[in-house]
Write an enzyme that holds these catalytic residues in place. Structure first.
Site, PDB file in Angstrom:
ATOM      1  N   TYR A 109      -8.276  -2.456  -6.776  1.00 40.37           N
ATOM      2  CA  TYR A 109      -7.123  -1.766  -6.187  1.00 40.37           C
ATOM      3  C   TYR A 109      -5.918  -2.713  -6.121  1.00 40.37           C
ATOM      4  O   TYR A 109      -4.824  -2.370  -6.570  1.00 40.37           O
ATOM      5  CB  TYR A 109      -7.491  -1.258  -4.792  1.00 40.37           C
ATOM      6  CG  TYR A 109      -6.328  -0.732  -3.980  1.00 40.37           C
ATOM      7  CD1 TYR A 109      -5.688   0.458  -4.316  1.00 40.37           C
ATOM      8  CD2 TYR A 109      -5.866  -1.440  -2.856  1.00 40.37           C
ATOM      9  CE1 TYR A 109      -4.622   0.932  -3.563  1.00 40.37           C
ATOM     10  CE2 TYR A 109      -4.807  -0.961  -2.101  1.00 40.37           C
ATOM     11  CZ  TYR A 109      -4.190   0.223  -2.456  1.00 40.37           C
ATOM     12  OH  TYR A 109      -3.123   0.683  -1.719  1.00 40.37           O
ATOM     13  N   TRP A 134      -2.003  -1.347   6.189  1.00 42.19           N
ATOM     14  CA  TRP A 134      -2.733  -0.652   7.256  1.00 42.19           C
ATOM     15  C   TRP A 134      -1.977   0.622   7.687  1.00 42.19           C
ATOM     16  O   TRP A 134      -1.757   0.868   8.875  1.00 42.19           O
ATOM     17  CB  TRP A 134      -2.933  -1.585   8.448  1.00 42.19           C
ATOM     18  CG  TRP A 134      -3.842  -2.754   8.203  1.00 42.19           C
ATOM     19  CD1 TRP A 134      -3.973  -3.474   7.046  1.00 42.19           C
ATOM     20  CD2 TRP A 134      -4.753  -3.347   9.125  1.00 42.19           C
ATOM     21  NE1 TRP A 134      -4.907  -4.472   7.203  1.00 42.19           N
ATOM     22  CE2 TRP A 134      -5.400  -4.424   8.491  1.00 42.19           C
ATOM     23  CE3 TRP A 134      -5.078  -3.084  10.451  1.00 42.19           C
ATOM     24  CZ2 TRP A 134      -6.350  -5.220   9.104  1.00 42.19           C
ATOM     25  CZ3 TRP A 134      -6.022  -3.889  11.081  1.00 42.19           C
ATOM     26  CH2 TRP A 134      -6.651  -4.935  10.408  1.00 42.19           C
TER      27      TRP A 134
HETATM   28  N1  LIG Z   1      -3.301   3.439   3.505  1.00 40.79           N
HETATM   29  C1  LIG Z   1      -2.999   2.171   3.602  1.00 40.79           C
HETATM   30  O1  LIG Z   1      -3.522   1.450   4.460  1.00 40.79           O
HETATM   31  C2  LIG Z   1      -1.965   1.556   2.692  1.00 40.79           C
HETATM   32  C3  LIG Z   1      -1.654   0.204   2.882  1.00 40.79           C
HETATM   33  C4  LIG Z   1      -0.708  -0.388   2.049  1.00 40.79           C
HETATM   34  C5  LIG Z   1      -0.085   0.352   1.079  1.00 40.79           C
HETATM   35  N2  LIG Z   1      -0.422   1.653   0.898  1.00 40.79           N
HETATM   36  C6  LIG Z   1       0.267   2.381  -0.169  1.00 40.79           C
HETATM   37  O2  LIG Z   1       0.985   3.437   0.433  1.00 40.79           O
HETATM   38  C7  LIG Z   1       1.054   4.565  -0.452  1.00 40.79           C
HETATM   39  C8  LIG Z   1       0.563   5.798   0.279  1.00 40.79           C
HETATM   40  O3  LIG Z   1      -0.761   5.544   0.707  1.00 40.79           O
HETATM   41  P1  LIG Z   1      -1.592   6.601   1.579  1.00 40.79           P
HETATM   42  O4  LIG Z   1      -2.418   5.845   2.522  1.00 40.79           O
HETATM   43  O5  LIG Z   1      -0.670   7.688   2.051  1.00 40.79           O
HETATM   44  O6  LIG Z   1      -2.558   7.162   0.455  1.00 40.79           O
HETATM   45  P2  LIG Z   1      -3.212   8.589   0.240  1.00 40.79           P
HETATM   46  O7  LIG Z   1      -3.337   9.309   1.526  1.00 40.79           O
HETATM   47  O8  LIG Z   1      -4.413   8.361  -0.601  1.00 40.79           O
HETATM   48  O9  LIG Z   1      -2.083   9.315  -0.608  1.00 40.79           O
HETATM   49  C9  LIG Z   1      -1.898   9.038  -1.960  1.00 40.79           C
HETATM   50  C10 LIG Z   1      -1.553  10.335  -2.629  1.00 40.79           C
HETATM   51  O10 LIG Z   1      -1.345  10.075  -4.026  1.00 40.79           O
HETATM   52  C11 LIG Z   1      -1.781  11.238  -4.685  1.00 40.79           C
HETATM   53  N3  LIG Z   1      -2.010  11.020  -6.108  1.00 40.79           N
HETATM   54  C12 LIG Z   1      -3.017  10.364  -6.714  1.00 40.79           C
HETATM   55  N4  LIG Z   1      -2.877  10.451  -8.051  1.00 40.79           N
HETATM   56  C13 LIG Z   1      -1.755  11.184  -8.282  1.00 40.79           C
HETATM   57  C14 LIG Z   1      -1.100  11.633  -9.443  1.00 40.79           C
HETATM   58  N5  LIG Z   1      -1.548  11.360 -10.670  1.00 40.79           N
HETATM   59  N6  LIG Z   1       0.038  12.357  -9.307  1.00 40.79           N
HETATM   60  C15 LIG Z   1       0.509  12.678  -8.076  1.00 40.79           C
HETATM   61  N7  LIG Z   1      -0.083  12.306  -6.935  1.00 40.79           N
HETATM   62  C16 LIG Z   1      -1.204  11.560  -7.041  1.00 40.79           C
HETATM   63  C17 LIG Z   1      -3.051  11.634  -3.961  1.00 40.79           C
HETATM   64  O11 LIG Z   1      -3.345  12.956  -4.247  1.00 40.79           O
HETATM   65  P3  LIG Z   1      -4.866  13.474  -4.240  1.00 40.79           P
HETATM   66  O12 LIG Z   1      -5.271  13.462  -2.798  1.00 40.79           O
HETATM   67  O13 LIG Z   1      -4.754  14.833  -4.854  1.00 40.79           O
HETATM   68  O14 LIG Z   1      -5.652  12.508  -5.073  1.00 40.79           O
HETATM   69  C18 LIG Z   1      -2.655  11.405  -2.520  1.00 40.79           C
HETATM   70  O15 LIG Z   1      -2.093  12.562  -1.961  1.00 40.79           O
HETATM   71  C19 LIG Z   1       0.228   4.169  -1.671  1.00 40.79           C
HETATM   72  O16 LIG Z   1       1.102   3.671  -2.653  1.00 40.79           O
HETATM   73  C20 LIG Z   1      -0.656   3.033  -1.167  1.00 40.79           C
HETATM   74  O17 LIG Z   1      -1.009   2.164  -2.222  1.00 40.79           O
HETATM   75  C21 LIG Z   1      -1.345   2.281   1.687  1.00 40.79           C
END
Ligand SMILES: NC(=O)c1ccc[n+]([C@@H]2O[C@H](COP(=O)([O-])OP(=O)(O)OC[C@H]3O[C@@H](n4cnc5c(N)ncnc54)[C@H](OP(=O)(O)O)[C@@H]3O)[C@@H](O)[C@H]2O)c1
Length: 271
Positions: A109, A134
């Site tokens: 990742y 986080w």
């Molecule tokens: N969560 C954390 O702790 C964290 C920490 C640091 C950075 N981030 C970053 O913050 C951002 C948001 O994270 P999050 O926690 O909100 O993640 P999340 O809940 O997994 O949301 C990511 C979204 O991306 C969508 N997605 C995946 N493949 C796609 C595609 N081909 N086209 C369009 N949409 C697509 C997913 O849809 P599906 O559900 O349909 O697959 C999901 O709705 C990401 O860039 C992540 O790397 C997150």
């Protein structure tokens, strides 16, 4: 981000159904429909254990598709923000990571997200990379987002005690992204809540704030959970660029968590 929409600055948040970032036609069609001034890519494969099992998928979405999205946006004259992650660091440091620290991701990742950062910056030096950590919010899928659901199920939560990071509430991050996009030049920014905690600290405080005092919060370790992907043991971030811009630090994690606890719908707690 949608919550920050105003008549002067409408924000639309598109799910995969409306914009599949792997499909060029889908990207072009969304841009034609909305003619945005700013495009924020928060789409990613974020299940870090799944990424270990499916590295091709992780790189296709987190790196290739992010780069393609940025390229199309740049060609169309649209400002671009890529949301990235603390997982670009391996977590071996014991003081906050700054943007001049060399990334060293330990997981698929983390490597795929770092490749995404580089792909985006290759298309435009004006793009903003915003690393957060986080992240949680109402409707989210990760531990903090679902903490009341877990607690309600059995009256107990196991929470990791040997990771230290900055739990960041999604609406606070969204506000910061808009601020950075207005003030910041291109480059890599760190955007997290101020202060640091373990997931155990987060769980304890969330239960206390909700007055769910009967819920037992048990400490556990990353090793005890036997998870597939390595996680950074320490991933507190500090943003040199924001400091140079004179931007105030983001709110302390405790304050952000209090807002989340207040507005998070809570299931019935089993007695
Ligand atoms: N969560 C954390 O702790 C964290 C920490 C640091 C950075 N981030 C970053 O913050 C951002 C948001 O994270 P999050 O926690 O909100 O993640 P999340 O809940 O997994 O949301 C990511 C979204 O991306 C969508 N997605 C995946 N493949 C796609 C595609 N081909 N086209 C369009 N949409 C697509 C997913 O849809 P599906 O559900 O349909 O697959 C999901 O709705 C990401 O860039 C992540 O790397 C997150």
């Amino acid at each position: 981000l949608r919550a920050l929409s105003t008549p002067m600055r409408p924000v639309v948040a598109l799910g995969r159904g409306a914009l599949d970032i792997e499909q060029l036609r889908s990207i072009e069609s969304a841009i034609e429909t909305y003619s945005p001034r700013l495009l924020v890519n928060a789409a990613a494969i974020t299940d870090v254990d799944r990424c270990e099992r499916e590295p091709d998928l992780a790189f296709r979405v987190n790196a290739d598709a992010a780069g393609r999205l940025a390229a199309v946006a740049t060609r169309a004259g649209i400002s671009f923000v890529q949301v990235s992650t603390d997982f670009v660091f391996d977590g071996s440091k014991r003081e906050p990571y700054v943007v001049t620290d060399e990334p060293s991701p330990a997981s698929v990742y983390g490597r795929s997200k770092l490749a995404g950062e580089r792909a985006v910056l290759q298309t435009s030096s004006e793009a903003l990379i915003v690393r957060t950590a986080w992240l949680y919010g109402v409707g989210g899928k990760n531990f903090a987002s679902r903490i009341f659901e877990y607690a309600a199920r059995t009256g107990r939560i196991r929470a990791i005690v040997d990771m230290q990071g900055s739990p960041t509430y999604a609406p606070d991050l969204a506000g910061r992204i808009l601020l950075l996009s207005e003030f910041g030049a291109g480059g890599v920014y760190h955007a997290t809540a101020t202060g640091s905690a373990s997931w155990y600290d987060v769980a304890k405080l969330a239960m206390r704030l909700a007055s769910w005092d009967d819920v037992v919060v048990e400490p556990t370790t990353v090793a005890a959970l036997g998870l597939a992907a390595p996680r950074p043991a320490y991933s507190v971030l500090r943003c040199l660029l924001s400091e140079r811009l004179g931007l105030p630090p983001m709110r302390p994690w405790e304050e952000q968590l209090a807002d989340f606890v207040e507005c998070c719908p809570k299931p019935e707690l089993r007695q």
